[in-house]
Write a protein that holds these residues in place. Sequence first.
Motif, PDB file in Angstrom:
ATOM      1  N   MET A  18      41.457  34.023  35.051  1.00 44.93           N
ATOM      2  CA  MET A  18      40.358  33.422  35.806  1.00 44.93           C
ATOM      3  C   MET A  18      39.214  33.001  34.878  1.00 44.93           C
ATOM      4  N   ALA A  49      48.411  39.960  43.994  1.00 49.72           N
ATOM      5  CA  ALA A  49      48.498  40.046  45.449  1.00 49.72           C
ATOM      6  C   ALA A  49      49.803  40.698  45.887  1.00 49.72           C
ATOM      7  N   ALA A 101      38.626  33.282  44.530  1.00 51.00           N
ATOM      8  CA  ALA A 101      39.189  32.460  43.452  1.00 51.00           C
ATOM      9  C   ALA A 101      39.756  31.151  44.016  1.00 51.00           C
ATOM     10  N   LEU A 102      40.443  31.280  45.143  1.00 47.17           N
ATOM     11  CA  LEU A 102      41.003  30.092  45.798  1.00 47.17           C
ATOM     12  C   LEU A 102      39.888  29.113  46.177  1.00 47.17           C
ATOM     13  N   LEU A 152      47.199  35.352  40.119  1.00 46.81           N
ATOM     14  CA  LEU A 152      46.620  35.887  41.356  1.00 46.81           C
ATOM     15  C   LEU A 152      47.712  36.331  42.323  1.00 46.81           C
ATOM     16  N   ASN A 181      41.034  37.208  45.592  1.00 46.96           N
ATOM     17  CA  ASN A 181      41.898  36.027  45.500  1.00 46.96           C
ATOM     18  C   ASN A 181      41.371  34.873  46.350  1.00 46.96           C
ATOM     19  N   PHE A 215      42.747  40.976  47.885  1.00 48.60           N
ATOM     20  CA  PHE A 215      42.901  39.796  48.734  1.00 48.60           C
ATOM     21  C   PHE A 215      41.594  38.995  48.829  1.00 48.60           C
ATOM     22  N   LEU A 266      47.076  30.474  39.592  1.00 52.62           N
ATOM     23  CA  LEU A 266      47.608  30.928  40.885  1.00 52.62           C
ATOM     24  C   LEU A 266      48.695  31.981  40.691  1.00 52.62           C
ATOM     25  N   GLU A 295      49.576  44.471  45.578  1.00 54.82           N
ATOM     26  CA  GLU A 295      48.698  45.038  46.608  1.00 54.82           C
ATOM     27  C   GLU A 295      49.342  44.910  47.986  1.00 54.82           C
TER      28      GLU A 295
END
Lengths: 185, 160
Positions: free
Chosen positions: A120, A137, B116-117, A133, B113, B110, A130, A140
């Motif tokens: 990032m 994700a 970030a998105l 990330l 993210n 989440f 992406l 998690e």
Amino acid sequence: MIDDPTDEERAEAEALRRYLDGEAAPPSAELGATVGLLREAAGSGPVSAGGPGSKAPGPAPVDGLREARRRERRRTTIWPYAAPALAIAAMLMMVFIPPAAPALPAGPSPEQLGNAVRVMAAPAPLPERLEALHEVAAAERARVVAILRSAPTDRAAAGLSGLVLAEKLRLPARATVPRPDAGVR
Amino acid sequence: MSRAAVVAIGMALILACEPEPDGPVARWASTVAWLRSSADGYLQSGAVTDAELELRRALAMPMPTGAKGEGLLQDVDFALGSVLLLQGRAEEALVVAKRGLDRSSAPSVFVANLHALRGIALEARGHAVESAEAYHAALLIHEQLYNDALARAQTQESPE
């Protein structure tokens, strides 16, 4: 079918019969103690009926002795009670002790999180950013889904089984499930 | 047979072999997770439209009352936003990111993210300052989670 008495049993029965018929003194204290049991096993008839030389019907003294010994053994052993007790205990354990819960996934590792921070912070291309990330994700998500899947059972409120089946079989859910953002824009 | 079909059949077989979860929350979570994985499969095979459809189906699943599955939905929002970004639909990705952030603001992977998105989508739209702010928000959460995970790992290594 009763087995033939052994020589020892014959001798004991004969000695007992002679004692009970008043023909001899008690042969031993042990045999004398079984008289009560023998009377109980033989009922109210002659105690020695059915024995060697007796013409009266009824259980033989040998059978009475065997019954007395069986009862004695039953009193001195816990086996007849231990088996059902163990079975009941096992059933109770199965009902009341819940199975060990599977360990939850740990979630993203420090390396995955560090990689997300690094990507990032760097001017990396979009797919690379992406991907980092998505990797975090996924770890998690596995943890969250495991937590949600271990939610308490509530069969009464269950109303999604048909929908899950439709999802599994790929039934025309595409046509029936409305787009969540339909009409928003 | 296309790769997408193979992926779909494989996922269906895997799910069919799994024991059926007990409650509605567990079933909902399993189904959403499956649709999310199915979308990943489509994405890997290049079927972006099918991936988007799967993610929209996951979002359309009614969440059982008290499920506390906002995090899972935020993850689906993030995946959907990523798909939209890959298709060059940054404006829609922005809407999806905002919707996901509205579900919950508790710091999590989440939420980070989604920030970030949002940053990527804003960057694509040419909003540099807002984009930097969104990236910063994502970095702060990721950094905090990184420190927490590191501390947890060190505690497990040396319990004394």
